[in-house]
Motif scaffolding. Structure first.
Motif, PDB file in Angstrom:
ATOM      1  N   UNK A 139      17.661  74.444  55.910  1.00  0.00           N
ATOM      2  CA  UNK A 139      18.162  73.319  57.566  1.00  0.00           C
ATOM      3  C   UNK A 139      16.674  73.029  57.451  1.00  0.00           C
ATOM      4  N   UNK A 140      15.414  73.036  57.871  1.00  0.00           N
ATOM      5  CA  UNK A 140      14.160  72.167  58.072  1.00  0.00           C
ATOM      6  C   UNK A 140      14.755  70.747  56.950  1.00  0.00           C
ATOM      7  N   UNK A 141      15.301  71.029  56.176  1.00  0.00           N
ATOM      8  CA  UNK A 141      15.169  69.249  55.072  1.00  0.00           C
ATOM      9  C   UNK A 141      16.197  68.665  55.909  1.00  0.00           C
ATOM     10  N   UNK A 142      17.816  69.527  56.358  1.00  0.00           N
ATOM     11  CA  UNK A 142      18.733  68.592  56.964  1.00  0.00           C
ATOM     12  C   UNK A 142      18.066  68.191  58.009  1.00  0.00           C
ATOM     13  N   UNK A 143      17.749  69.218  58.906  1.00  0.00           N
ATOM     14  CA  UNK A 143      17.195  68.519  60.947  1.00  0.00           C
ATOM     15  C   UNK A 143      16.448  67.246  60.839  1.00  0.00           C
ATOM     16  N   UNK A 144      15.700  67.519  59.732  1.00  0.00           N
ATOM     17  CA  UNK A 144      14.452  66.108  59.301  1.00  0.00           C
ATOM     18  C   UNK A 144      14.541  65.204  58.780  1.00  0.00           C
ATOM     19  N   UNK A 145      15.886  65.210  57.658  1.00  0.00           N
ATOM     20  CA  UNK A 145      16.290  63.710  56.616  1.00  0.00           C
ATOM     21  C   UNK A 145      17.248  63.703  56.597  1.00  0.00           C
TER      22      UNK A 145
ATOM     23  N   UNK B  61      18.744  62.550  60.592  1.00  0.00           N
ATOM     24  CA  UNK B  61      18.278  61.264  60.307  1.00  0.00           C
ATOM     25  C   UNK B  61      19.004  60.436  59.680  1.00  0.00           C
ATOM     26  N   UNK B  62      19.178  60.492  58.866  1.00  0.00           N
ATOM     27  CA  UNK B  62      19.772  59.421  57.684  1.00  0.00           C
ATOM     28  C   UNK B  62      21.274  59.241  57.802  1.00  0.00           C
ATOM     29  N   UNK B  63      21.427  60.338  58.455  1.00  0.00           N
ATOM     30  CA  UNK B  63      23.700  59.679  58.959  1.00  0.00           C
ATOM     31  C   UNK B  63      23.496  59.085  60.088  1.00  0.00           C
TER      32      UNK B  63
ATOM     33  N   UNK C 159      21.053  57.088  61.774  1.00  0.00           N
ATOM     34  CA  UNK C 159      21.368  56.005  60.630  1.00  0.00           C
ATOM     35  C   UNK C 159      22.746  55.118  60.603  1.00  0.00           C
ATOM     36  N   UNK C 160      22.925  55.770  59.720  1.00  0.00           N
ATOM     37  CA  UNK C 160      24.176  54.602  58.503  1.00  0.00           C
ATOM     38  C   UNK C 160      25.226  55.016  59.914  1.00  0.00           C
ATOM     39  N   UNK C 161      25.279  56.188  60.828  1.00  0.00           N
ATOM     40  CA  UNK C 161      26.895  56.053  61.460  1.00  0.00           C
ATOM     41  C   UNK C 161      26.520  54.215  62.351  1.00  0.00           C
ATOM     42  N   UNK C 162      25.408  54.471  63.213  1.00  0.00           N
ATOM     43  CA  UNK C 162      24.500  53.027  63.945  1.00  0.00           C
ATOM     44  C   UNK C 162      24.799  52.245  62.929  1.00  0.00           C
TER      45      UNK C 162
ATOM     46  N   UNK D 224      20.634  48.040  60.112  1.00  0.00           N
ATOM     47  CA  UNK D 224      21.895  47.706  58.775  1.00  0.00           C
ATOM     48  C   UNK D 224      20.403  47.841  58.199  1.00  0.00           C
ATOM     49  N   UNK D 225      19.058  47.150  58.245  1.00  0.00           N
ATOM     50  CA  UNK D 225      18.323  46.649  57.863  1.00  0.00           C
ATOM     51  C   UNK D 225      17.207  48.340  57.102  1.00  0.00           C
ATOM     52  N   UNK D 226      17.710  48.394  58.220  1.00  0.00           N
ATOM     53  CA  UNK D 226      16.780  50.367  57.312  1.00  0.00           C
ATOM     54  C   UNK D 226      17.742  51.214  56.108  1.00  0.00           C
ATOM     55  N   UNK D 227      19.023  50.688  56.423  1.00  0.00           N
ATOM     56  CA  UNK D 227      19.330  50.823  55.148  1.00  0.00           C
ATOM     57  C   UNK D 227      19.841  50.390  54.079  1.00  0.00           C
TER      58      UNK D 227
END
Length: 274
Positions: free
Chosen positions: A16-22, A25-27, A29-32, A248-251
Motif C-alpha cells: 500500500x505504501x509503494x502504491x501511494x508513494x510511487x 503519482x505516476x498515474x 502524471x500520466x493523466x496530466x 509530458x516531459x517527465x513521462x
C-alpha cells in the motif's frame, strides 16, 4: 491461517505504501500529460518531439548522464578494489571518507564547486598561473562543470555498489590467475572485472538514474545556458505554469530512462548468472 495468507498480510502495508508513494503519482502524471482543454490529447508530446530545442535538452541529459556514469565507474572500480583488499581498519576509514560527503547537503557541495570553478576560483587561478588559460577563463556554466560536480556527488553510490561485490570475490582466484602466468592487470581484467560486473551494473543503474533526474547541481553549475531535462520541467512548472507540458516531459524522461536501463540490467543479470 495459512502461511501464504499470513505472508500476504505482512506484505500488505508495504504494498500500500509503494502504491501511494510511487504508482499513484505516476498515474497522476500520466493523466496530466495527456490532459487538454477539450479532453485527452497527445499535443504536449508532439510539441516536445517536434521541437529541436527540447530534443537537444533530452540528448544533453542522456549524454551527460552516460558520461558521468562512465567516469564514476572508471574511478569507482579501482577505488572499491583497493578498499576491498586493504586491512579491515584502513578499509573502515576509507569507507568513512567515501560516505562522508553524503552527510553534507548537495546544495552546499555544489556551492563549493561554484567557488572553485568560478572565474576567480582556485581552479581558474591555478590554470592561469600555469599559463594554460586566459585571464577570463571560467568553468562555470559549462558541461564540464556539471560533469565534475555530478561525479563528486554520485561517486560514493558507484563505489559502495562495487565494493559490496568485490569483497565477496575469493582472493585465491586472483592468486591462481597469477600462478598461471597472468600479470596483475590481466588478473583484474579476466577474473575480478567479470565477477564484479553485477556491482558495476547496479552502481551504473543507480548513478545514471540519479544523474538523469538531478536538478540542483546541473542547474547551479550549468546555469540557464545549459539546460537539462529536470531543469526544463522545473521551468515549465514555475515560470510558464504549463503543468501538462511539464508532465509530458517527465513521462518522456521516465520512459527514456527505462529504455536505457532495462537492457542494461538484463545484460548484467545474464552475465552474473552465466
Amino acid at each position: 491461517m495459512s502461511d501464504r495468507t499470513e505472508n500476504s498480510l505482512l506484505l500488505l502495508p508495504g504494498a500500500l505504501l509503494l502504491a501511494l508513494a510511487f504508482f499513484v503519482p505516476i498515474a497522476q502524471m500520466l493523466i496530466l500529460s495527456v490532459s487538454g482543454e477539450q479532453g485527452p490529447t497527445l499535443d504536449h508530446f508532439t510539441r516536445f518531439l517536434t521541437d529541436s530545442y527540447y530534443l537537444g535538452v533530452l540528448w544533453r541529459t542522456v549524454r551527460l548522464s552516460l558520461l558521468i556514469t562512465v567516469i564514476c565507474a572508471a574511478i569507482g572500480f579501482p577505488l572499491a578494489y583497493i578498499m576491498a583488499r586493504v586491512g579491515p581498519r584502513l578499509r573502515l576509514w576509507l569507507i568513512v571518507l567515501v560516505i562522508l560527503p553524503l552527510m553534507t547537503s548537495v546544495v552546499v557541495r555544489t556551492f563549493g564547486w561554484m567557488v572553485l570553478l568560478g572565474r576567480s576560483g582556485l581552479v581558474s587561478e591555478t590554470l592561469q598561473s600555469l599559463g594554460l588559460v586566459g585571464r577570463n577563463f571560467s568553468l562555470m556554466q559549462t558541461e564540464t562543470a556539471i560533469v565534475i560536480g555530478m561525479v563528486q556527488v554520485l561517486l560514493p553510490f558507484m563505489t559502495l555498489s562495487i565494493l559490496g561485490v568485490v569483497t565477496r570475490i575469493d582472493t585465491r582466484l586472483e592468486e591462481a590467475a597469477r600462478t598461471m602466468g597472468c600479470t596483475f592487470l590481466q588478473s583484474l581484467r579476466t577474473v575480478v572485472l567479470p565477477l564484479a560486473l553485477p556491482g558495476i551494473v547496479a552502481g551504473s543503474l543507480l548513478v545514471f538514474t540519479l544523474s538523469a533526474s538531478s536538478f540542483v547541481t546541473p542547474n547551479l553549475l550549468g546555469g540557464s545556458r545549459i539546460q537539462v531535462l529536470a531543469a526544463s520541467i522545473y521551468r515549465s512548472v514555475t515560470q510558464t505554469l504549463d503543468w501538462p507540458f511539464a508532465a509530458a516531459q517527465a513521462v518522456i524522461l521516465f520512459v527514456g530512462i527505462l529504455i536505457i536501463l532495462v537492457p542494461y540490467a538484463r545484460l548484467g543479470g545474464g552475465r552474473s548468472n552465466g
